[in-house]
Design a protein around this motif. Sequence first.
Motif, mmCIF file in Angstrom:
data_model
loop_
_atom_site.group_PDB
_atom_site.id
_atom_site.type_symbol
_atom_site.label_atom_id
_atom_site.label_comp_id
_atom_site.label_asym_id
_atom_site.label_seq_id
_atom_site.Cartn_x
_atom_site.Cartn_y
_atom_site.Cartn_z
ATOM 1 N N GLY A 132 0.771 -1.231 0.162
ATOM 2 C CA GLY A 132 -0.045 0.111 -0.037
ATOM 3 C C GLY A 132 0.846 0.954 -0.053
ATOM 4 N N GLN A 133 2.164 1.206 -0.501
ATOM 5 C CA GLN A 133 2.868 2.493 -0.502
ATOM 6 C C GLN A 133 3.097 3.006 -2.151
ATOM 7 N N ILE A 134 3.380 4.252 -2.164
ATOM 8 C CA ILE A 134 3.563 4.954 -3.358
ATOM 9 C C ILE A 134 4.871 4.996 -3.754
ATOM 10 N N TYR A 135 5.649 4.749 -4.943
ATOM 11 C CA TYR A 135 6.679 5.380 -5.268
ATOM 12 C C TYR A 135 6.532 6.073 -6.543
ATOM 13 N N ALA A 136 7.162 7.202 -6.875
ATOM 14 C CA ALA A 136 7.069 8.140 -8.033
ATOM 15 C C ALA A 136 8.532 8.481 -8.316
ATOM 16 N N TRP A 137 8.469 8.907 -9.732
ATOM 17 C CA TRP A 137 9.701 9.570 -10.335
ATOM 18 C C TRP A 137 9.243 10.172 -11.815
ATOM 19 N N GLY A 138 10.122 10.936 -12.404
ATOM 20 C CA GLY A 138 9.883 11.695 -13.554
ATOM 21 C C GLY A 138 9.821 13.070 -13.365
ATOM 22 N N ALA A 139 8.935 13.758 -14.388
ATOM 23 C CA ALA A 139 9.134 15.021 -14.314
ATOM 24 C C ALA A 139 8.241 15.540 -13.019
ATOM 25 N N ASN A 140 8.520 16.680 -12.501
ATOM 26 C CA ASN A 140 7.845 17.309 -11.267
ATOM 27 C C ASN A 140 7.680 18.743 -11.162
ATOM 28 N N SER A 141 7.502 19.378 -12.412
ATOM 29 C CA SER A 141 7.457 20.796 -12.460
ATOM 30 C C SER A 141 6.408 21.220 -12.036
ATOM 31 N N TYR A 142 5.291 20.497 -11.776
ATOM 32 C CA TYR A 142 4.125 20.942 -10.998
ATOM 33 C C TYR A 142 3.762 20.190 -9.697
ATOM 34 N N GLY A 143 4.997 19.624 -9.149
ATOM 35 C CA GLY A 143 4.708 18.768 -8.072
ATOM 36 C C GLY A 143 3.982 17.583 -8.059
ATOM 37 N N GLN A 144 3.870 16.948 -9.316
ATOM 38 C CA GLN A 144 3.002 15.637 -9.539
ATOM 39 C C GLN A 144 3.854 14.634 -9.005
ATOM 40 N N LEU A 145 4.999 14.490 -8.436
ATOM 41 C CA LEU A 145 5.641 13.536 -7.692
ATOM 42 C C LEU A 145 5.066 13.572 -6.382
ATOM 43 N N GLY A 146 4.772 14.661 -5.898
ATOM 44 C CA GLY A 146 4.191 14.615 -4.304
ATOM 45 C C GLY A 146 5.333 14.582 -3.457
ATOM 46 N N THR A 147 6.605 15.167 -3.776
ATOM 47 C CA THR A 147 7.754 14.981 -2.756
ATOM 48 C C THR A 147 7.911 16.189 -2.043
ATOM 49 N N GLY A 148 7.063 17.390 -2.399
ATOM 50 C CA GLY A 148 7.218 18.566 -1.540
ATOM 51 C C GLY A 148 8.205 19.482 -2.068
ATOM 52 N N ASN A 149 8.537 19.232 -3.622
ATOM 53 C CA ASN A 149 9.513 20.017 -4.257
ATOM 54 C C ASN A 149 9.132 19.885 -5.697
ATOM 55 N N LYS A 150 9.790 20.589 -6.601
ATOM 56 C CA LYS A 150 9.538 20.679 -7.896
ATOM 57 C C LYS A 150 10.655 20.034 -8.707
ATOM 58 N N SER A 151 11.401 19.417 -8.187
ATOM 59 C CA SER A 151 12.639 18.890 -8.959
ATOM 60 C C SER A 151 12.397 17.509 -9.148
ATOM 61 N N ASN A 152 12.809 17.284 -10.687
ATOM 62 C CA ASN A 152 12.650 15.934 -11.376
ATOM 63 C C ASN A 152 13.423 14.926 -10.576
ATOM 64 N N GLN A 153 12.847 13.629 -10.743
ATOM 65 C CA GLN A 153 13.546 12.392 -10.012
ATOM 66 C C GLN A 153 13.455 11.217 -11.039
ATOM 67 N N SER A 154 14.766 10.860 -11.074
ATOM 68 C CA SER A 154 15.006 9.584 -12.092
ATOM 69 C C SER A 154 15.055 8.516 -11.324
ATOM 70 N N TYR A 155 15.036 8.311 -10.027
ATOM 71 C CA TYR A 155 14.875 7.264 -9.162
ATOM 72 C C TYR A 155 13.586 7.271 -8.682
ATOM 73 N N PRO A 156 13.085 5.922 -8.488
ATOM 74 C CA PRO A 156 11.968 5.717 -7.511
ATOM 75 C C PRO A 156 11.860 6.711 -6.110
ATOM 76 N N THR A 157 11.111 7.181 -5.860
ATOM 77 C CA THR A 157 11.009 8.127 -4.542
ATOM 78 C C THR A 157 9.552 7.791 -3.689
ATOM 79 N N THR A 158 9.789 7.759 -2.456
ATOM 80 C CA THR A 158 8.471 7.525 -1.506
ATOM 81 C C THR A 158 7.599 8.529 -1.405
ATOM 82 N N VAL A 159 6.289 8.260 -1.654
ATOM 83 C CA VAL A 159 5.321 9.277 -1.581
ATOM 84 C C VAL A 159 4.728 9.120 -0.353
ATOM 85 N N ILE A 160 4.540 10.201 0.652
ATOM 86 C CA ILE A 160 4.048 9.824 1.776
ATOM 87 C C ILE A 160 2.484 10.377 1.728
ATOM 88 N N VAL A 161 1.277 9.484 1.871
ATOM 89 C CA VAL A 161 0.100 9.710 1.818
ATOM 90 C C VAL A 161 -0.353 9.317 3.204
#
Length: 552
Positions: free
Chosen positions: A278-307
């Motif tokens: 039941g955990q989410i990982y996200a990566w890729g473009a992040n100019s709108y915060g679509q990775l949910g990481t708290g910033n707008k930096s792109n990520q090329s590795y899977p990053t945990t999303v805290i929901v």
Amino acid sequence: MEDEPPPPSQGVSAKALEATLLSALKMLDVGKWPIFSLCSPEEIKLIRQACVFGSAGNEVLYATENDEVFVLGMNCSGCLGTGDMQSTIEPRRLDSLCGKKIACLSYGSGPHVVLATEEGEVYTWGHNAYSQLGNGTTNHGFIPCQVSTNLVNKKVIEVACGSHHSMVLTSDGEVYTWGYNNSGQVGSGSTANQPIPRRVTSCLQNKIVVNIACGQMCSMAVVENGEVYVWGYNGNGQLGLGSSGNQPTPCRIAALQGIRVQRVACGYAHTLVLTDEGQIYAWGANSYGQLGTGNKSNQSYPTTVIVDKDRVVEIAACHSAHTSAAKTQSGQVYMWGQCRGQSVTFPHLTHFACTDDVFACFATPAVMWRLLSVEPDDHLTVAQSLKKEFDNPETADLKFLVDGKYIHVHKVLLKIRCEHFRSILNNDDEIIEMSEFSYPVYRAFLEYLYTDNIRLPPEDAIGLLDLATLYRENRLKKLCQQTIKQGICEENAIALLSAAVKYEAQDLEEFCFRFCINHLTVVTQTQGFADMDHDLLKNFISKASRVGAFRN
């Protein structure tokens, strides 16, 4: 001569009533998507599946409870499948798909549409400049056509579209792709466009795939052991490989080693995965915060999303938007990314009940991230269960005999619902004969005790009003008066007025009187007026004179 309706004694079978009730449960809430304002409430009630798509959410395909398929909207590139490129604000039926139960649907940016039926057949239509329809040509498809090349004897269970490429998953876990391939998104090892479906092999050759998804120009596959394979464009790191180089063949995401992924969802240039925990990982473009990481930096590795701290059970994204959404086990829905023009960098708790509403209200464009379908719900509420059991001889323990016909009921319900029955019913009663009221009236009364509603013509409602007065059922009296008001006409106005006077229903009496005055010429020519009781006629004329009805 018109056929007469079946006599009331036939009633409505329990199965038919249950089907009606279940049908009422199965309605899609599509009103949040603006394009459905073109449909009437009657049309919307019949919708059981729907998908809003297009560059501005200006096209929609929907299927009804009768498996009829309709489309409406702008019809860019012939994407409505109507055989032309004419836009329409009236729903148009797609005869070629009617009767075929739709299992899944996806769409591209052209747009083009890929649809699979429950039988596993694949149909495509719309934009085709890059062979994304899989028919071997680059001619736009104006009607749905079945894709059979290399898919014969294959049952397709899932479909996905990128900007201009298409992908399907078969029941035996094989993946087939076709269309635009400038970045290797069809996984063939080259960058040549692929005009017909071909199986994606390479390191997927001996793998069983269970889920697929497409970004604008990339492709993803989850295999049965929870590994994720990716290929295509990687300029924003959307493949999660730790680099930005394109990948022409499937490659496993090594960073997810030891993590079992269940689902993958792709946005325009970002990726979400949901694990078995039941955990989410996200990566890729992040100019709108679509990775949910708290910033707008792109990520090329899977990053945990805290929901929150709750287990996530659903993730949502679509390749035409920069929006992400998730639903937790407790039913809470979160959204992040581009939300009505704003950049939301952390998962934000919404008031929605489903992730679909996020895309209806906050995504740009307002499209659907999946084919929205009614899920079967066989649960009946207490009220619905009671409705189903009215006049059911299999469960009833009491019969009323009225005009030679039986009405099957349940003693305990009658005692609970009606003071009259509480005082007269005995445990040893099996049949009770009723001669005071007609069959339609008494049946309507007993059905009211099960449903809280009445169904009978206004003339019979007079008899039911009599019964309600006798049994001191005040709410039923109000319902009878309402039925009479709604059904009044010149022919029955005097009869209804007479009933209102007889049963001392003053509000109804005034209503019927006003109706008679407003339609005086016609009413005075009816048989009902000719047969009017002398005292009632005298009072009617007197009252009509006082309100000036007979002035020249």
